[in-house]
Design a protein around this motif. Structure first.
Motif: not given
Length: 546
Positions: A199-210
């Motif tokens: 949506a915004c192109g930011h890199l987020t560290e909040a990965v909730t599932d793999v």
């Protein structure tokens, strides 16, 4: 980690690059041997970034001389996020500008995005990251170092990093355990992957599932702390593939080693106490391979302060090459990498004098003023520093070259250099032209630092008026020059004696000389300056003859 500073020290070597080459060979590597460096293209590449390029270059050359095929690669960590705005930027012509001279607002709106997703502020390259990677590549080419630039973004998008990312995610319990030894705030929910928000192109560290089968992760775009600041997330929840994000640095670095089959990498002392210990552990325990041969180098300072792109305290390779020949810059990196050094622009003349001595040691060996150790180092390293080690060039001392830079008259430059013994009478035109190339660089140094050589010779007689006593003294000094052709120290003393003999203030008499020759009230030491010139020219000027 003291052993990092002892790489290759088992046997005495005149040149540190041979010690490192010994260490690499002891592992019996397959050809091609891969030497790597790397940088995050966060801003203007500066002299400090060249540590890894030049250290790697000398080791590569040492290995090539031993018959190895060597590849020198340089990774650009362009998938990193833009964390803060740099104070200075540079266009592709190396014009360094302040942030206010570009669209800083556009950069500010892209904080949190990878460098390769941010528009080039100069509009000439495909992205912010591509722009500063291009500058780094041009710097290496200017110094004659062949490197292959490797983009992290391309490694991810092409799938070359797929196996490395999968290895980290499939062994994330081990990855978490390893990371917790080196970094706080690693809990059981931590996933070592940054997803890029669709949506915004930011890199987020909040990965909730793999999902390892589909090679995807679920994420929430949350705020990210960057030092004292916070980059706000947009809150979007989505799915990203392993090619749509990146590994954290402590995993990405070992992933580069594995993917590129790296055998050796030099790095700064900051990594020696942080990223390297975690990187070698990750390599062994998460990826299952031995890390490459490491080498720690000390940082440079610039005029006593730390080099920094973000803080704006920098000097580019292009700027350095305005002041120095390429071979002098290469020589600077032959010095012991474990010793901190200051690049003092104001005293560049000392560095050039060191290089000239180094060059003489190569051609002349151990002589008066040159030790056996210096001669041994020169014999080994000099051929890697210059393009042609078969013929000794004519070198005009740097400070004297700055004196020659006070005039644009080539014939007068040649006359002055020959008069001072710095150009042999039988030198070929090509050799003279090569020797005079240093003059423009020394002139640029004088202007940049506004030092005692930043004057221009008045090539026509300035409009001056002197009293009878001063005119008589100037005439007497002209007679000394005409009759005795004194050397620089004798002429300096003659100026003092002439002033005293004519009951003149010494300072005022020197000022008269400066007005005649420089159209200034002050200048460099007058005796050496005048002694370097053609006697007939000096005599005419002292007699105020046009």
């Amino acid at each position: 980690m003291s052993e990092l500073y002892d790489v290759g020290t088992g046997e005495h070597r005149a040149f540190w690059a041979d010690s490192v080459a010994d260490e690499i060979e002891s592992r019996d590597p397959d050809d091609p041997i891969v030497i790597k460096g790397g940088v995050s293209p966060s801003g203007v590449p500066h002299l400090g970034h060249f540590n890894e390029i030049m250290r790697g270059y000398f080791v590569a050359e040492a290995l090539r001389e031993r018959g190895h095929e060597v590849e020198q690669v340089f990774t650009t960590d362009d998938r990193d996020r833009l964390r803060k705005l740099p104070r200075k930027l540079a266009d592709l012509e190396w014009n360094v500008v302040g942030l206010g001279e570009v669209d800083a607002g556009a950069l500010g709106r892209n904080l949190g995005k990878p460098y390769t997703d941010i528009p080039d502020p100069f509009g000439c390259c495909g992205s912010y990251g591509a722009h500063f990677t291009e500058l780094l590549g041009r710097s290496a080419a200017a110094v004659g170092v062949p490197i292959e630039m490797v983009s992290n973004t391309e490694l991810y998008e092409s799938g070359r990093f797929d196996d490395a990312v999968e290895a980290v995610l499939s062994n994330r319990d081990t990855a978490r355990a390893v990371l917790s030894e080196f970094q706080d705030k690693v809990d059981d929910a931590y996933v070592p992957f940054f997803a890029q928000c669709s949506a915004c192109g930011h890199l987020t560290e909040a990965v909730t599932d793999v999902d390892l089968e589909s090679r995807t992760v679920e994420y929430v775009c949350r705020d990210v702390e960057t030092g004292d600041d916070v980059i706000e997330g947009c809150g979007h929840e989505g799915t990203a593939t392993v090619r749509e994000g990146k590994l954290p640095w402590r995993f990405e670095w070992p992933a580069q080693w594995q993917t590129l089959d790296v055998d050796f990498e030099p790095f700064g002392k900051d990594h020696a106490e942080g990223s390297w210990p975690s990187g070698e552990t990750v390599a062994r325990e998460v990826f299952g391979f031995e890390p490459p041969v490491p080498m720690v180098y000390e940082w440079f300072t610039l005029n006593g302060d730390a080099l920094s792109s973000s803080a704006g305290n920098l000097i580019t390779v292009a700027e350095v090459l305005d002041l120095l020949e390429v071979e002098v810059l290469r020589y600077f990196f032959t010095k012991n990498p474990t010793k901190q050094r200051d690049f003092d622009v104001g005293r560049i003349d000392r560095l050039v004098d060191e290089f000239d001595r180094f060059e003489r040691a190569y051609f002349e060996g151990e002589t008066d003023g040159i030790t056996a150790d210096e001669a041994e180092l020169a014999a080994r390293a000099y051929p890697m520093v210059v393009d042609d080690a078969t013929t000794q060039p004519i070198r005009i001392p740097y400070t004297f070259a700055a004196v020659l830079g006070m005039t644009d008259d080539r014939d007068l430059r040649v006359t002055m250099a020959r008069r001072s013994g710095h150009l042999p009478e039988d030198a070929s035109d090509a050799a003279v032209d090569a020797a005079l190339e240093r003059v423009e660089k020394a002139r640029a140094w004088a202007v940049r630092t506004d030092n005692e050589f930043n004057y221009r010779l008045a090539e026509t007689l300035p409009e001056t008026e002197f009293d009878a006593d001063t005119e008589a003294a100037l005439g007497a000094l002209a007679d000394v020059v005409a009759d005795e052709s004194p050397d620089e120290e004798a002429l300096q003393e003659a100026i003092y004696e002439t002033a005293r003999d004519h009951d003149l203030d010494v300072g005022e008499f020197f000022s008269a000389g400066y007005r005649l020759f420089l159209d200034e009230s002050e200048g460099p030491r007058l005796g050496p300056f005048l002694a370097a010139m053609d006697d007939a020219f000096v005599v005419r000027r002292l007699r105020c003859e046009k």
